[in-house]
Design a protein around this motif. Structure first.
Motif, PDB file in Angstrom:
ATOM      1  N   LEU A  37     -10.466  23.357  -9.495  1.00 37.00           N
ATOM      2  CA  LEU A  37     -10.164  24.595  -9.747  1.00 37.00           C
ATOM      3  C   LEU A  37      -8.714  25.048  -9.565  1.00 37.00           C
ATOM      4  N   GLY A  38      -7.753  23.902  -9.533  1.00 41.04           N
ATOM      5  CA  GLY A  38      -6.668  24.420  -9.627  1.00 41.04           C
ATOM      6  C   GLY A  38      -5.784  23.954  -8.316  1.00 41.04           C
ATOM      7  N   ALA A  39      -6.071  23.714  -7.434  1.00 43.80           N
ATOM      8  CA  ALA A  39      -5.424  23.299  -6.060  1.00 43.80           C
ATOM      9  C   ALA A  39      -4.637  22.156  -6.091  1.00 43.80           C
ATOM     10  N   GLU A  40      -3.506  22.310  -5.533  1.00 41.19           N
ATOM     11  CA  GLU A  40      -2.776  20.728  -5.391  1.00 41.19           C
ATOM     12  C   GLU A  40      -3.481  20.161  -4.263  1.00 41.19           C
ATOM     13  N   VAL A  41      -4.152  19.004  -4.346  1.00 42.00           N
ATOM     14  CA  VAL A  41      -4.709  18.186  -3.247  1.00 42.00           C
ATOM     15  C   VAL A  41      -3.932  17.074  -2.886  1.00 42.00           C
ATOM     16  N   ILE A  42      -3.249  17.023  -1.599  1.00 39.90           N
ATOM     17  CA  ILE A  42      -2.480  15.897  -1.561  1.00 39.90           C
ATOM     18  C   ILE A  42      -3.347  14.944  -0.456  1.00 39.90           C
ATOM     19  N   GLU A  43      -3.607  13.913  -0.445  1.00 40.54           N
ATOM     20  CA  GLU A  43      -4.334  12.935   0.159  1.00 40.54           C
ATOM     21  C   GLU A  43      -3.394  12.195   1.260  1.00 40.54           C
ATOM     22  N   VAL A  44      -3.621  12.281   2.328  1.00 40.03           N
ATOM     23  CA  VAL A  44      -2.850  11.900   3.426  1.00 40.03           C
ATOM     24  C   VAL A  44      -3.413  10.465   3.855  1.00 40.03           C
ATOM     25  N   GLU A  45      -2.917   9.356   3.233  1.00 33.68           N
ATOM     26  CA  GLU A  45      -3.553   7.924   3.629  1.00 33.68           C
ATOM     27  C   GLU A  45      -2.563   7.434   4.422  1.00 33.68           C
ATOM     28  N   SER A  46      -2.853   5.956   4.615  1.00 32.52           N
ATOM     29  CA  SER A  46      -2.209   5.265   5.558  1.00 32.52           C
ATOM     30  C   SER A  46      -2.191   3.637   5.108  1.00 32.52           C
ATOM     31  N   ILE A  47      -1.216   3.048   5.110  1.00 31.67           N
ATOM     32  CA  ILE A  47      -1.094   1.530   5.054  1.00 31.67           C
ATOM     33  C   ILE A  47      -1.652   0.428   5.993  1.00 31.67           C
ATOM     34  N   GLN A  48      -1.908   1.312   7.346  1.00 35.86           N
ATOM     35  CA  GLN A  48      -2.568   0.624   8.337  1.00 35.86           C
ATOM     36  C   GLN A  48      -3.901   0.631   8.263  1.00 35.86           C
ATOM     37  N   HIS A  49      -4.493   1.554   7.842  1.00 34.26           N
ATOM     38  CA  HIS A  49      -5.707   1.830   7.882  1.00 34.26           C
ATOM     39  C   HIS A  49      -6.541   1.938   6.514  1.00 34.26           C
ATOM     40  N   PHE A  50      -7.682   1.437   6.108  1.00 32.38           N
ATOM     41  CA  PHE A  50      -8.424   1.731   4.965  1.00 32.38           C
ATOM     42  C   PHE A  50      -9.153   3.077   5.090  1.00 32.38           C
ATOM     43  N   THR A  51      -8.827   3.817   3.841  1.00 29.13           N
ATOM     44  CA  THR A  51      -9.841   5.168   3.742  1.00 29.13           C
ATOM     45  C   THR A  51     -11.113   4.327   3.206  1.00 29.13           C
ATOM     46  N   PRO A  52     -12.331   4.879   3.831  1.00 28.08           N
ATOM     47  CA  PRO A  52     -13.556   4.073   3.358  1.00 28.08           C
ATOM     48  C   PRO A  52     -13.803   4.512   1.911  1.00 28.08           C
ATOM     49  N   THR A  53     -13.006   5.317   1.195  1.00 28.12           N
ATOM     50  CA  THR A  53     -13.127   5.830  -0.224  1.00 28.12           C
ATOM     51  C   THR A  53     -12.635   4.752  -1.078  1.00 28.12           C
TER      52      THR A  53
END
Length: 437
Positions: A37-53
Motif C-alpha cells: 500500500l506504499g508504506a516504507e517498512v524498515i525491518e529491525v534485525e540483529s546479527i546476534q539473533h536470527f529472525t525466524p523468518t
C-alpha cells in the motif's frame, strides 16, 4: 500523517514509515500488505539473533540440504548467506528495507529510539514481554514519540493466563477450535494437516489495525498501543460454530468439504492423474443444471434429491452418483461446462498448475522479481489493486542489513566515524555472528 515526503508516490500509504520486528509468517503478512500500500517498512534485525523468518540456526547441516529444511532456501543453497535465500522471507519482505541493531546494547537502543522518533508506526508479534525486556516496549516508545501507533500481536495477547505462552499457526488454529471443525467426517483431528491459517489471518488483522490507528491519530493527534491476540483473531473464522452452540446447544462436527446448507458441495474426481473438481450447488435450479450437465437429468426429479433437504438426507448416495459422472472429463472442462450453466465449480489446482491458470495470467497476478543473490523468480502479486498507485512488484526482499548506511547515515545522520564504530562493536552488520542463535 506522513513521516516524510512521498515524492509523488500515489499509493495510499506513501510517506508512512513503519518499523517492524514482525516475524515468522503472521508478522510479515501484515508488513507485506502495508508495503504494497506504499508504506516504507524498515525491518529491525540483529546479527546476534536470527529472525525466524530468515532461519533458525547459524549453520544448516549439509545432510539436511536435500530434506524439508533445504527446500526452504532457493536452489537448496545452504552455503554462507543462506539467510538471504530463504523462500518465505523473500516472499513476505519484498519491497522492505533491513537494518541491524543490537538492542541489548546502549548504542543499539539509542538508534532504535531515534528511528521511532521519525516513524509513524511500529509492528511486532514476538512473544509477550520480549520487546519490554529489550527496550521497555510501548511505555518507552510512547515517551519517545507520543504520535507513534504500535501494533503488538503475540499468540494469546498481552494479558490473561496464557500471555507468556508461545504459539504458531497450528496451535492458534487448535485453541480456536478451527482444527476440530476442519477435518473429515468420522476422522480424528490427528488426520488433519495444519494450514497455519492463523498466521496470515493475524497479519491481515494487524495491517488493518495499523491503518485504523493512523486514521485515529489524525483526529486526536495521539498514537496508541493496539493489541491483537492471534488465537482470538482466528476464532472468528469458526464463529458459526460458537453461535450454534450458544443459541442451540448443538456441537458442530467436522464436515470435510460439505456445506451446512448446500448439496452437493465437495470435491469430486475428474479425468486425469490426481485430478479433481470442486462443485458447490446453491439451490434447486443449479442442481437441475448440474444433473443435466452430468448426463443424469433424472436426478433432479428423484424424490431423494428433489430438494436441498432431501439431498442433505441422502448426501452419501448423491455424492457417489456425482463422483461417478465427473470422472468422464478433466477439471478444466468441468469448470467451463458447469460455470456456463450457472453452477459454481473450480479446478482443484496443484501449485505448479497455478502459474499457467488463464485467469491469473490475464490479471498479471504473478510478478517476476530479481534478487541480487538468488536471481529472478515469480512471486504472488499484491493482495489489492488500486487504480492509482499499484504495488511495488519490482523491489526484492533486502539482504541482511542492506540498508544500514541508508537509514543510519542518510536518515539519522550518523557520522562516518560513529558508523564504523558501530560495525567494530557488532552493533550493526550484514552477516550473522558465529554464535548467533
Amino acid at each position: 500523517m506522513t513521516a516524510f515526503d512521498p515524492g509523488g508516490d500515489p499509493r495510499p500509504l506513501a510517506g508512512v514509515r513503519i518499523l517492524s520486528q514482525a516475524i515468522v509468517w503472521a508478522g510479515p503478512t501484515g508488513t507485506l500488505i502495508l508495503s504494497d500500500l506504499g508504506a516504507e517498512v524498515i525491518e529491525v534485525e540483529s546479527i546476534q539473533h536470527f529472525t525466524p523468518t530468515r532461519g533458525n540456526v547459524r549453520h544448516v547441516p549439509p545432510e539436511q540440504a536435500q530434506g524439508p529444511m533445504g527446500a526452504s532456501f532457493a536452489n537448496r543453497d545452504i552455503s554462507e548467506g543462506f539467510w538471504n535465500r530463504r523462500n518465505s522471507f523473500n516472499y513476505a519482505s519484498r519491497g522492505h528495507k533491513s537494518i541491524t541493531l543490537d538492542l541489548r546494547s546502549e548504542a543499539g537502543r539509542e538508534l532504535f529510539f531515534d528511528l521511532a522518533r521519525v516513524s509513524d508506526a511500529y509492528i511486532e508479534n514476538n512473544a509477550a514481554g520480549v520487546v519490554d525486556r529489550l527496550y521497555g516496549g510501548w511505555e518507552a516508545l510512547s515517551q519517545v514519540n507520543p504520535r507513534l501507533v504500535m501494533a503488538s500481536f503475540p499468540g494469546f495477547g498481552l494479558s490473561g493466563p496464557y500471555r507468556h505462552f508461545k504459539g504458531y499457526g497450528a496451535t492458534m488454529e487448535a485453541i480456536a477450535g478451527h482444527t476440530m471443525l476442519r477435518g473429515y467426517r468420522g476422522e480424528p483431528p490427528s488426520e488433519v494437516s495444519a494450514t497455519f491459517h492463523g498466521d496470515p489471518n493475524a497479519g491481515a488483522h494487524a495491517a488493518f489495525a495499523i491503518i485504523a490507528g493512523l486514521m485515529a491519530r489524525e483526529r486526536t493527534g495521539r498514537g496508541q498501543l493496539i493489541e491483537i491476540s492471534q488465537s482470538e483473531a482466528v476464532a472468528h473464522h469458526v464463529s458459526y460454530g460458537f453461535m450454534d452452540y450458544s443459541m442451540n446447544r448443538r456441537v458442530q462436527e467436522p464436515q470435510g468439504n460439505r456445506d451446512p446448507s448446500m448439496s452437493p458441495c465437495g470435491v469430486f474426481p475428474a479425468a486425469g492423474d490426481d485430478a479433481w473438481i470442486a462443485i458447490a450447488v446453491p439451490d434447486d435450479a443449479a442442481f437441475g443444471a448440474l444433473a443435466a450437465e452430468l448426463g443424469l437429468p433424472g436426478l433432479a426429479d428423484d424424490p431423494r434429491f428433489a430438494t436441498v433437504v432431501a439431498r442433505k438426507r441422502n448426501e452419501e448416495a448423491l455424492e457417489a452418483l456425482v463422483a461417478g459422472a465427473t470422472a468422464s472429463a478433466t477439471p478444466a472442462e468441468w469448470m467451463e461446462r458447469l460455470q456456463a450453466v450457472g453452477v459454481p465449480a473450480a479446478v482443484v489446482y496443484h501449485q505448479p498448475d497455478m502459474f499457467d491458470d488463464p485467469q491469473l495470467v490475464a490479471r498479471g497476478f504473478f510478478a517476476e522479481i530479481g534478487h541480487p543473490t538468488i536471481g529472478s523468480y515469480l512471486y504472488p502479486g499484491a493482495m489489492a489493486q488500486f487504480a492509482h498507485g499499484p504495488a511495488d512488484l519490482e523491489t526484492p526482499a533486502p539482504t541482511l542489513g542492506q540498508h544500514n548506511e541508508e537509514i543510519l547515515q542518510g536518515l539519522l545522520g550518523v557520522s562516518d566515524a560513529r558508523y564504523q564504530q558501530l560495525i567494530d562493536d557488532d552493533v550493526i552488520g550484514t552477516v550473522y555472528l558465529e554464535d548467533a542463535r
